[in-house]
Write a protein that holds these residues in place. Structure first.
Motif, PDB file in Angstrom:
ATOM      1  N   ALA A  42      30.650  44.667  33.816  1.00  0.00           N
ATOM      2  CA  ALA A  42      29.645  45.025  32.820  1.00  0.00           C
ATOM      3  C   ALA A  42      29.670  44.085  31.625  1.00  0.00           C
ATOM      4  CB  ALA A  42      29.866  46.461  32.352  1.00  0.00           C
ATOM      5  N   ALA A  43      30.853  43.604  31.248  1.00  0.00           N
ATOM      6  CA  ALA A  43      30.970  42.739  30.077  1.00  0.00           C
ATOM      7  C   ALA A  43      30.369  41.368  30.322  1.00  0.00           C
ATOM      8  CB  ALA A  43      32.435  42.597  29.681  1.00  0.00           C
ATOM      9  N   LEU A  73      28.814  34.080  38.923  1.00  0.00           N
ATOM     10  CA  LEU A  73      30.120  33.886  39.550  1.00  0.00           C
ATOM     11  C   LEU A  73      31.199  34.708  38.860  1.00  0.00           C
ATOM     12  CD1 LEU A  73      29.943  30.018  40.093  1.00  0.00           C
ATOM     13  CD2 LEU A  73      29.768  31.794  41.850  1.00  0.00           C
ATOM     14  N   GLN A  74      31.164  34.765  37.541  1.00  0.00           N
ATOM     15  CA  GLN A  74      32.151  35.558  36.818  1.00  0.00           C
ATOM     16  C   GLN A  74      32.016  37.038  37.143  1.00  0.00           C
ATOM     17  OE1 GLN A  74      31.196  34.156  32.814  1.00  0.00           O
ATOM     18  NE2 GLN A  74      33.173  33.125  32.706  1.00  0.00           N
ATOM     19  N   SER A  75      30.782  37.515  37.227  1.00  0.00           N
ATOM     20  CA  SER A  75      30.567  38.924  37.523  1.00  0.00           C
ATOM     21  C   SER A  75      30.997  39.266  38.944  1.00  0.00           C
ATOM     22  CB  SER A  75      29.093  39.297  37.310  1.00  0.00           C
ATOM     23  OG  SER A  75      28.745  39.213  35.957  1.00  0.00           O
ATOM     24  N   LEU A  76      30.708  38.367  39.882  1.00  0.00           N
ATOM     25  CA  LEU A  76      31.133  38.603  41.260  1.00  0.00           C
ATOM     26  C   LEU A  76      32.648  38.557  41.362  1.00  0.00           C
ATOM     27  CD1 LEU A  76      30.411  39.133  44.185  1.00  0.00           C
ATOM     28  CD2 LEU A  76      30.144  36.655  44.502  1.00  0.00           C
ATOM     29  N   SER A  77      33.289  37.634  40.646  1.00  0.00           N
ATOM     30  CA  SER A  77      34.749  37.570  40.678  1.00  0.00           C
ATOM     31  C   SER A  77      35.360  38.816  40.059  1.00  0.00           C
ATOM     32  CB  SER A  77      35.254  36.310  39.965  1.00  0.00           C
ATOM     33  OG  SER A  77      35.039  36.374  38.572  1.00  0.00           O
ATOM     34  N   ALA A  78      34.720  39.356  39.013  1.00  0.00           N
ATOM     35  CA  ALA A  78      35.211  40.596  38.409  1.00  0.00           C
ATOM     36  C   ALA A  78      35.091  41.751  39.391  1.00  0.00           C
ATOM     37  CB  ALA A  78      34.429  40.902  37.128  1.00  0.00           C
ATOM     38  N   ARG A  79      33.991  41.792  40.155  1.00  0.00           N
ATOM     39  CA  ARG A  79      33.851  42.836  41.170  1.00  0.00           C
ATOM     40  C   ARG A  79      34.892  42.663  42.266  1.00  0.00           C
ATOM     41  NH1 ARG A  79      28.423  44.068  44.713  1.00  0.00           N
ATOM     42  NH2 ARG A  79      29.153  42.262  45.920  1.00  0.00           N
ATOM     43  N   ASN A  80      35.135  41.408  42.671  1.00  0.00           N
ATOM     44  CA  ASN A  80      36.182  41.153  43.655  1.00  0.00           C
ATOM     45  C   ASN A  80      37.532  41.641  43.154  1.00  0.00           C
ATOM     46  OD1 ASN A  80      34.341  39.925  45.357  1.00  0.00           O
ATOM     47  ND2 ASN A  80      34.996  37.836  44.899  1.00  0.00           N
ATOM     48  N   PHE A  81      37.798  41.363  41.880  1.00  0.00           N
ATOM     49  CA  PHE A  81      39.050  41.806  41.267  1.00  0.00           C
ATOM     50  C   PHE A  81      39.190  43.322  41.372  1.00  0.00           C
ATOM     51  CE2 PHE A  81      41.123  43.687  37.597  1.00  0.00           C
ATOM     52  CZ  PHE A  81      42.344  43.030  37.560  1.00  0.00           C
TER      53      PHE A  81
END
Length: 210
Positions: A13-14, A75-83
């Motif tokens: 979300a951030a 990419l950052q949002s997808l990586s955060a979801r992956n995390f």
């Protein structure tokens, strides 16, 4: 999720331009991230564009920009979801393990399974591969490693001191790199390399225990 992970990790979300507050908006965001993950699986994260995301999602480019200012934000949002997803899998693996030694193996198996089953994860993983300068916050791999220690401490009451955290961080970095190499060399995952990576993680995290 541990307090360390909550305070250190960048949430999905951030990273988006407009945080969705309705189910329809949340579904639209998920569809955009799913589309990005699908494209990344085909061509890698390096070549991803916002136009590709829009086309794959069947959305206008304006819809993409409503949530993401640029491709890096995607990419950052997808990586955060992956995390978030890999941490959930890790928690489940640790919780179902009989002891801390078995948990280390289960954590490795969880990482490999995420590469095989989580769209976009093989290339992007939790995002540390994205080359950003200056770096923003603590690397995701370090946050994952800290979470691993917290989960092991909570379940098995092992020592969670600095030495343990360093071993787990080094072990996770090594495992992450070798797993990525195993799947880069072989779409099914190089079996010998994965076996060696699993053993290395075990040897680093629990030295002297075989």
């Amino acid at each position: 999720m541990s307090q360390t992970s909550v305070t250190s990790a960048r949430s999905t979300a951030a990273l988006i331009r407009n945080e969705p507050v309705q189910a329809r908006s949340t579904a639209r965001l998920a569809a955009l991230l799913d589309a990005a993950a699908a494209v990344i699986d085909e061509i890698g994260y390096e070549r991803l564009t916002t136009a590709m995301v829009a086309e794959r999602a069947g959305a206008s480019i304006g819809t993409v920009y409503r949530y993401f200012p640029d491709r890096i934000a995607v990419l950052q949002s997808l990586s955060a979801r992956n995390f978030e997803r890999v941490v959930e899998r890790i928690d489940s693996a640790v919780e179902s393990s009989a002891d801390s030694i078995a948990a280390v193996g289960a954590i490795f198996d969880t990482l490999v399974d995420a590469v095989r089953t989580e769209p976009g994860f093989a290339s992007l993983r939790v995002g540390d591969v994205i080359d950003l300068r200056p770096a923003e916050g603590e690397p995701f791999n370090a946050v994952v490693a800290d979470h691993l220690v917290d989960a092991l401490v909570a379940k098995f009451e092992i020592d969670g001191g600095d030495e343990t955290r360093l071993r787990v961080q080094v072990g996770y970095e090594v495992a992450d790199a070798l797993v990525a190499r195993a799947f880069a060399a072989d779409p099914a995952g190089d079996a010998e390399l994965l076996t060696r990576a699993r053993q290395l993680l075990h040897d680093i995290v629990v030295p002297g225990r075989h």
